[in-house]
Design a protein around this motif. Structure first.
Motif, mmCIF file in Angstrom:
data_model
loop_
_atom_site.group_PDB
_atom_site.id
_atom_site.type_symbol
_atom_site.label_atom_id
_atom_site.label_comp_id
_atom_site.label_asym_id
_atom_site.label_seq_id
_atom_site.Cartn_x
_atom_site.Cartn_y
_atom_site.Cartn_z
ATOM 1 N N GLU A 1 10.776 -29.629 8.048
ATOM 2 C CA GLU A 1 10.671 -28.609 9.096
ATOM 3 C C GLU A 1 11.766 -27.588 8.831
ATOM 4 O O GLU A 1 12.908 -27.733 9.271
ATOM 5 N N ARG B 1 0.824 -34.934 2.020
ATOM 6 C CA ARG B 1 2.010 -34.118 1.729
ATOM 7 C C ARG B 1 2.615 -33.608 3.026
ATOM 8 O O ARG B 1 1.947 -32.913 3.790
ATOM 9 N N ILE B 2 3.854 -33.979 3.254
ATOM 10 C CA ILE B 2 4.522 -33.550 4.490
ATOM 11 C C ILE B 2 5.755 -32.732 4.132
ATOM 12 O O ILE B 2 6.589 -33.158 3.332
ATOM 13 N N PHE B 3 5.799 -31.566 4.704
ATOM 14 C CA PHE B 3 6.906 -30.662 4.402
ATOM 15 C C PHE B 3 8.029 -30.848 5.408
ATOM 16 O O PHE B 3 7.795 -31.221 6.559
ATOM 17 N N GLU C 1 12.830 -26.554 1.596
ATOM 18 C CA GLU C 1 11.859 -26.811 0.528
ATOM 19 C C GLU C 1 11.441 -28.259 0.439
ATOM 20 O O GLU C 1 10.605 -28.611 -0.377
ATOM 21 N N ALA C 2 12.050 -29.114 1.285
ATOM 22 C CA ALA C 2 11.833 -30.551 1.117
ATOM 23 C C ALA C 2 10.365 -30.930 1.331
ATOM 24 O O ALA C 2 9.688 -30.389 2.178
#
Lengths: 486, 1071
Positions: free
Chosen positions: A436, A432-434, A445-446
């Motif tokens: 920046e 899971r990569i949020f 929120e991406a």
């Protein structure tokens, strides 16, 4: 500062640190008009003037600028010039003022030229530098002071005019010595006992009783070689040949001074009085004839000889010390190849800004985990985590694929990329990569869920789903192919 | 059956700058999600556990007490005590690590865990499934046996499942069961952004540079049991085991029982018997001519009450501390809810005679609340440390410690730290936070930003404001409470972890005073009060010079002359009632008795002012408004204060009597009022209060008004008992000032720094009251200011002490006095005999200390001192002549030094003594000012109401109280007296530069008279600092050199020419 300078009528202060406190070191006229003055705490200054522009003082740059000004004065007015930091210049015009038409004319010329450059200057001619220094700063309107006027002129000045340390000045004022004449009239021995010999020396220097040594300013000469031609030349081969000869001469001159060139200017003076120029730069100081010749000759094609060239000059515009060292005589490993020559060649052909090296950058977002570094910049020691597999090839931009997957966090069972449907046999994820969030609103929120998948043929892909599979705010829940494993 | 899950790994924001959610948020969210038990495992700490305990009770989610131990080899363990002894061991373990590592750090090794692990359940937090983890697992299994577990946590990183698979294999190989955890850092996904920010704050980086410093494992929020079951579907037993572990950890903070220290009880007697014995002994001492009957009755009544509540040990503990203080000769005075009892009076804890006051004890000790009573004791600020160290020594460091104070983010700090983390330019952060008052707790708003012309479209700025608002209230670190002591019978470090404080020889517990309250522990506040130092010095001087032996309790009570002085607001320097606002109130309050002073102290507080109670009270007091009570209950509660609630207790009584609150609810209301500003929790009570009152027959309008009044109290209301204790000190100091102004002046100067006014004003005030003040003198001054006899019998002169000399070290001053067995003859003599540093002599010369003794003016003395070397030459000393004095080392020609101008002398006085006994600085400018139609302050004082006038003076005090809605109060002073300015906000904004930047101002404005109190309402202000600076050179022929920029030549000296040479008056700012 050029165009970024604040408008002259805006209050501006320069600030620096004194221990832990940030304080005002200089204030412009507008700021002084608001009651700001050097020595004030920055916070207080800001409290007093809301629209205050605050910039950091750069004392080294000030000193450099003063040196440049001294050089200018050296070229223009007199052979003996010294900077008197932080704010003054010492010029010994003895025997030089006649060239400008006398002392008064010289002063006019000097202040006039400085004024037109935006520098407000006060200049005084006096028989001793001590007196000139004092009168320029504290003397009201004095300009030319004769030998017999010194005492009268100096008498009413404050003791601070004597180039003493602030501690001494403060000590003198505490004892009631405000003016130079009060100090001069007092017996010397008790004063020396209390304040040291410096006080007497400065007094004598001001009155011209002792000589004052100066640290002189000298202009560093540029290394330059010249070739004149009886008959104008024009053929590129000829230009190249003479360029080679000039480089040989230049390198000899550089060797004498133990310098290497960082920047070379090759000027072609044409018979029609125009000048064509070639400039090259190098990544490291260089004194290699072959290499410099090649770099210069690469650019000769850009020179338009017109009716012919009658003079060529080659100048090392920037030169730095160069010392050859003996190479390590390791028998085991070859020393790493010196690629600086290649870099020079490439940079002079395609432009230095288009030449870079990729380096790891600490970001979880795959397309941001690379940064560009200058070719020879030292490595910063950053690496990617080794245990997190990344594909050898990234697609830019990621390509939309059709995929079927169970929500919220299952890998796709199959996906269709570029019209070809692949069944997923094995998968790992999600990673899971949020986004920046600090870069832009869209990333607040991406989320992307990355999966490493393998199809029936054993090919491996890096897929992601935009969104976390639950919350629609985090992404569109569409699938993308972002990379291929080798 | 639905899934069950207990979260065993959760950091609250007491894992400072790691966890991002409060206990409140975590437990509420856990309740919503259906998590049955939640462990709080803060990093090497139990600091947040009491809050969690309270929240657990409120939400019904069970709290599992725990901590996350980070060992020096990098191993991370979650540990949970299963019972009370295990909890004690955990506390000991943490105390050990903290004691070893120092403040805010913890150093623990496997050996420590081995020593203290009994009864603790441990869960290993592994990283990768590698050899290291295998080794740690084996070690854990060896130590903990069947109490060892291994945590399985999803990280949302590549090869997650592989990693968990490897870990669970390793665990089963080591025979350690696995348990699913979530490693929670925040309660809800949206908090992730703030968590990134606090990481940046912790690491001191900006978010752009944070890189991999940020927490890289995703999804650190609370998840519902179903989701946990789904995520760990391959390891259902690990999820089930979380509940199993939770079941095994049955320890609850409710089991902590507090015990009083036994030392206080006399041998062979019970605590109650000891207290009764001491009480009657004390009563006999207090009332030597016989105990009045009503006091005896009160004592008996109170003792019964104390017996029924079992509070005797508490009173005895306070008594022990106070007794010791008295033995050491340290003045002290109790206050707080239980302090104003007759028992406390006869024990000597307080000095408020119950015979003369009817402060009801029950009002302060509520029977229902079962909370320990609250007594704070103020000590002389200079000697409180002795008391603190005595407490440590007597009870032992393992049984006594100070409470901590949780330092929380307030608006300014939050803005500053978040701004830095987001990389805002420092100047913009400065600008933003500067504009927030200290008292602003709501956070910086967009309104503020737009006022400052900042671009709200700037994303970073907007984010900063939003995130800063979110961060407000989060704890940042633990600090030491000023004096809240916890004393126990058993080892304190088995109740709560103890850590060394930043200050040497102090140690603090991890909990703050609210936590202590919540657990019903006893705490004694040992506080410092400057005025008590002043009073003790005053009593000493009285005894020594005037033969009057008094203390706080024996000062003549209800002295009319003292009250007359107070009514004139002639109270400069006295306790509490010296502030601008208090002085303005005194002529209207017209205090005549002690209780009037109690009200005076309580009424000029932000609470009553904001609740708009001042004016109704004054109107009723002046008889201009009838005092009516809608009901008899209200009359009982508010009768003493004419129907206006002024004290915190009254607010509570109103809630109980008139709205049907239980005492417990009323207490909650009080707490809610105290924290009302952040939480808004008071509004829930608002509805209940208003309904309750309406139901009891009050009009809705009356009820709403009452509620608004109570709400206004906030945390600023004074309890009556505090007000009474303060009023007593205020009265005592007033009495001293009234009858012995010389003693008061000397004592006050010696107790500096304290209070509102600088020594210059204190001395000026004393001289106006006929006290002679003599300058600092090398042959007459001691370190402290002293009294010297005068021609007039009974009147003494104050000799300024060496302590007044700026920059003179106490050790040098002592050397100067010690070497003075006979008077010094000249400077050479001082230098040889005192052994003081030359720099000390310079300070004294600057302070003009050689003039009276040797006839040397400042410059002459400095001239002589500057010829001295560091050490006398021994040969010269050996060659001493007949008079026993060595010959001078140097013979030199005389130098005639210029004499200082009168103005310069005054400037130097201010600079080096802080005051001048010569002329007032403004006197030098008087002619000039008179030419500009500027009148003196005294003339302005006599001007008719409404007249326009112009005055000028030194700026003494600038005050902008939070309750005054942006109005600024300035006190200025000229040679004739002081004047008080009122600056309305619009004028303030216009003249901000002048007001903040000047040391002397001129003001044009309207005179406003309120009885004897005269204000000048400012319309225009002018900066006269330059003129003030010129006083020093006033009579000089030579003008000041122009261009300060030139004179500030070298930049490093740090002082500006103007400030260095000119008059430096440092105004005191209070906000």
């Amino acid at each position: 500062m050029g165009a970024s300078a604040p408008p002259p009528d805006a209050p501006l202060v320069l600030v620096g640190r004194d221990g832990r406190k940030r304080m005002v070191l200089a204030a412009d006229a507008a700021a002084q008009g608001f009651g700001l003055h050097p020595g004030m705490a920055v916070a207080k200054a800001q409290a007093l003037v809301a629209e205050l522009t605050v910039m950091d003082a750069d004392r080294e740059a000030d000193d450099r600028a003063l040196d440049r000004l001294a050089l200018w004065a050296l070229r223009r007015y007199a052979p003996i010039v010294a900077p008197d930091p932080p704010d003054g210049l010492m010029i010994d015009i003895a025997g030089a003022s006649h060239l400008k038409g006398g002392e008064a004319a010289l002063l006019d010329d000097l202040t006039g030229r400085l004024a037109s450059a935006g520098i407000h200057a006060r200049a005084v001619v006096a028989p001793s530098y001590g007196a000139a220094h004092a009168l320029a700063r504290f003397g009201g309107g004095a300009r030319l002071v004769a030998e017999d006027e010194i005492a009268d002129r100096l008498s009413p000045l404050p003791v601070a005019a004597l180039r003493l340390t602030p501690v001494t000045v403060e000590g003198l004022r505490r004892l009631g010595f405000d003016r130079i004449d009060e100090l001069a009239a007092a017996p010397r021995a008790p004063l020396t006992l209390r304040f040291g010999p410096e006080l007497g020396r400065r007094l004598d220097q001001a009155y011209g009783r002792v000589e004052e040594p100066f640290e002189l300013m000298t202009a560093a000469e540029l290394v330059r070689v010249v070739r004149d031609f009886a008959e104008p030349i024009g053929a590129p081969e000829t230009l190249a040949r003479y360029t080679g000869k000039l480089v040989v001469q230049l390198c000899e001159a550089l060797e004498e001074k133990r310098l290497g060139a960082r920047k070379l200017d090759l000027l072609f003076h044409r018979v029609d009085n125009r000048v064509e120029a070639v400039r090259i730069g190098t990544a490291k100081p260089v004194r290699d004839v072959r290499r410099l010749t090649r770099l210069l000759c690469d650019k000769i094609e850009t020179v338009a000889p017109g009716f012919g060239i009658e003079r060529m000059t080659l100048t090392a515009a920037v030169a730095e010390p160069l010392h050859y060292r003996a190479g390590a005589s390791s028998l085991v490993e070859a020393a790493p190849a010196d690629v600086s020559e290649l870099i020079d060649t490439l940079a002079n052909r395609i432009g230095a800004n288009r030449l870079y090296r990729l380096a790891p950058r600490e970001s979880d977002v795959p397309e941001r985990c690379l940064s560009r570094l200058a070719p020879l910049a030292p490595a910063d020691g950053r690496t990617w985590p080794v245990d997190w597999p990344r594909p050898s090839r990234l697609l830019d931009p990621p390509e939309l694929v059709e995929a079927m997957a169970l929500l919220p966090d299952h890998p796709p069972a199959a996906f269709t990329w570029r019209g070809e449907r692949r069944r997923v046999m094995r998968a790992d994820g999600p990673e899971r990569i949020f986004g920046e969030w600090w870069t832009r609103d869209a990333e607040l929120e991406a989320v992307r869920d990355y999966f490493q998948v393998e199809d029936e043929a054993g090919e491996r892909f890096w897929l992601y789903r935009a969104g976390d599979g639950e919350d629609p705010h985090t992404g569109s829940h569409r699938w993308f192919l972002h990379g291929l494993f080798g | 059956m639905s899934a069950r899950y207990a979260e065993l790994q959760c950091a609250s924001h007491f894992s400072f700058l790691r966890g991002a959610s409060s206990a409140d948020e975590l437990f509420s969210q856990a309740a919503v999600l259906g998590i049955e038990a939640l462990a709080i495992t803060d990093r090497n700490s139990l600091a947040g556990i009491v809050r969690a305990h309270e929240e657990a009770k409120a939400t019904g989610v069970r709290l599992i007490v725990g901590a996350r131990l980070v060992l020096t080899d990098g191993t991370e363990l979650l540990v949970y005590p299963t019972d009370r002894p295990a909890y004690a061991r955990l506390c000991r373990l943490l105390s050990l690590g903290k004691g070893r590592a120092g403040k805010a750090k913890c150093e623990l090794h496997w050996d420590d865990v081995a020593a203290w692990n009994e009864g603790l359940i441990a869960v290993l937090v592994p990283d990768e499934a590698d050899d290291l983890t295998a080794r740690r697992l084996r070690r854990l299994a060896d130590l903990f046996g069947d109490r060892a577990y291994c945590a399985l946590t999803l990280r949302r990183r590549p090869r997650d499942h592989l990693r968990l698979h490897g870990l669970s294999n390793l665990a089963s190989a080591a025979r350690v069961p696995t348990v699913a955890t979530n490693d929670v850092l925040f309660h809800h996904p949206y908090r992730r952004v703030l968590q990134d920010v606090v990481t940046c704050i912790r690491e001191g980086v900006t978010i752009d540079d944070a890189g991999f410093v940020r927490n890289r494992h995703a999804d650190r929020y609370l998840k519902p049991p179903e989701e946990m079951a789904r995520l760990f579907r391959l390891w259902p037993e690990a999820v089930a085991r979380s509940v199993e572990v939770a079941e095994r950890c049955r320890f609850s903070l409710d089991e902590l029982a507090y015990q009083y220290p036994h030392e206080v009880v006399e041998h062979g007697l019970s605590a109650q018997a000891t207290l009764e014995k001491r009480t009657w002994e004390g009563a006999a001492e207090r009332y030597p001519e016989g105990l009045p009957d009503e006091v005896a009755a009160t004592l008996r009544h109170e003792l019964t009450l104390i017996a029924s509540l079992d509070y005797a040990p508490y009173f005895l503990t306070v008594d022990a501390i106070v007794r010791q203080a008295r033995k050491l000769g340290i003045l002290c005075q109790g206050r707080g809810s239980a302090a104003n009892s007759a028992v406390c009076f006869v024990l000597g804890v307080t000095s408020i005679d119950p015979g003369r006051n009817d402060l009801l004890f029950e009002r302060f000790v509520s029977q229902e609340r079962k909370e320990p009573p609250d007594i704070d004791v103020d000590f002389e600020h200079e000697r409180r440390e002795e008391v603190i160290q005595w407490v440590y020594e007597t009870y032992g460091r393992h049984r006594a410690a100070l409470c901590s104070t949780v330092i929380r983010y307030r608006a300014k700090g939050a803005l500053r730290d978040v701004g830095k983390a987001l990389g805002l330019p420092e100047d913009m952060i400065g600008l933003l936070s500067k504009q927030l008052g200290h008292w602003a707790t709501e956070g910086a708003g967009e309104k503020l930003a737009s006022e400052l012309n900042l671009n709200m479209a700037d994303r970073r700025l907007r984010l900063t404001l939003e995130l800063a608002r979110e961060l407000i209230g989060a704890p940042r670190h633990l600090s030491q409470h000023p004096g809240g002591f916890v004393l126990t019978e058993d080892r304190l470090d088995e109740l709560v972890p103890i850590e060394p404080a930043a200050m040497e020889d102090r140690q603090v517990i991890e909990w703050d005073k609210d936590d202590i309250d919540a657990l019903k522990f006893m705490k004694v506040d040992v506080l410092a009060l400057g005025m008590l130092s002043c009073m003790r010095r005053g009593f000493d001087l009285l005894r020594e010079h005037k033969g009057v032996d008094l203390d706080l309790a024996t000062i003549p009570a209800e002295d009319p002359r003292t009250y007359a002085m107070i009514r004139k607001a002639d109270t400069l320097g006295v306790f509490q009632i010296e502030s601008r606002a208090q002085m303005a109130m005194l002529p209207r309050m017209k205090p005549r008795t002690f209780y009037d002073l109690v009200i005076e102290v309580a009424i000029v507080r932000p609470g009553p002012i904001q609740g708009d109670m001042v004016h109704p009270y004054l109107r009723r007091r002046e008889g201009r408004e009838p005092v009516d009570y809608p009901t008899p209950e209200l009359e009982r509660v508010l009768g003493k204060t004419l129907g206006v609630p002024l004290f915190q207790e009254q607010a509570m009584r109103v809630a109980i009597e008139c709205a049907g609150f239980t005492p417990g609810e009323a207490d909650q209301l009080r707490r809610a009022m105290a924290t009302f500003k952040h939480t808004g929790g008071v509004s829930a009570f608002g509805g209940k209060l208003i309904q309750g009152m309406v139901a009891r027959g009050y009009t809705e309008e009356f009820a709403t008004r009452t509620f608004n009044q109570l709400e206004g109290f906030g945390s600023y209301g004074f309890p009556e008992s505090h007000a009474a204790s303060f009023a007593l000190i205020a009265y005592a100091s007033s009495w001293l000032k009234c009858w012995h102004p010389d003693v008061f002046c000397a004592a006050l100067l010696n107790a500096q720094p304290m209070g509102f006014y600088a020594p210059a004003q204190i001395v000026r005030d004393a001289r106006e009251h006929g006290v002679e003040v003599r300058p600092v003198c090398i042959n007459a001054s001691r370190w402290d200011c002293t009294l010297e006899s005068t021609d007039r019998p009974g009147a003494f002169a104050v000799r300024l002490g060496l302590r007044m000399v700026t920059g003179l070290a106490n050790s040098d001053g002592a050397a100067l006095v010690a070497g003075r067995d006979r008077p010094y003859a000249d400077i050479d003599d001082v230098w040889r005999r005192s052994g003081a540093e030359v720099s000390a002599l310079v300070r004294l010369a600057e302070a003009d200390g050689f003039r009276a003794a040797f006839g040397l003016a400042r410059r002459e003395a400095l001239w002589a001192i500057q010829a001295l070397r560091d050490e006398p030459l021994p040969l010269f000393a050996a060659a001493a002549g007949d008079d026993g004095r060595p010959p001078p080392e140097i013979n030199e020609e005389a130098v005639a030094l210029k004499a200082m101008t009168a103005g310069r002398e005054v400037v130097e006085d201010y600079q080096h003594v802080g005051l001048s006994l010569r002329r007032h600085p403004v006197a030098f400018l008087r002619d000039e000012l008179a030419g500009e139609a500027i009148v003196t302050c005294a003339q302005a004082q006599g001007t008719r109401d409404g007249r326009l006038t112009k005055i000028a003076g030194l700026v003494l005090v600038r005050q902008k109280p939070g309750s005054a809605k942006g109005v600024m109060f300035i006190t200025i002073e000229d040679e004739t007296g002081v004047a008080n300015l009122v600056v309305w906000p619009d004028i303030y904004e216009k003249h901000r530069r002048v007001i903040l930047g000047s040391s002397m101002i001129a003001v044009q404005g309207c005179v406003q008279r309120e009885g004897d109190v005269v204000h000048l309402v400012a319309a225009k202000l002018f900066d006269l600092s330059d003129r003030l600076g010129r006083i020093g050179e006033k009579d000089d022929a030579f003008p000041l050199p122009h261009g300060r920029g030139d004179e500030f030549h070298h930049g490093s000296s740090g002082s500006d020419a103007r400030e260095g040479r000119g008059l430096r008056i440092k105004p005191r700012d209070f906000r």
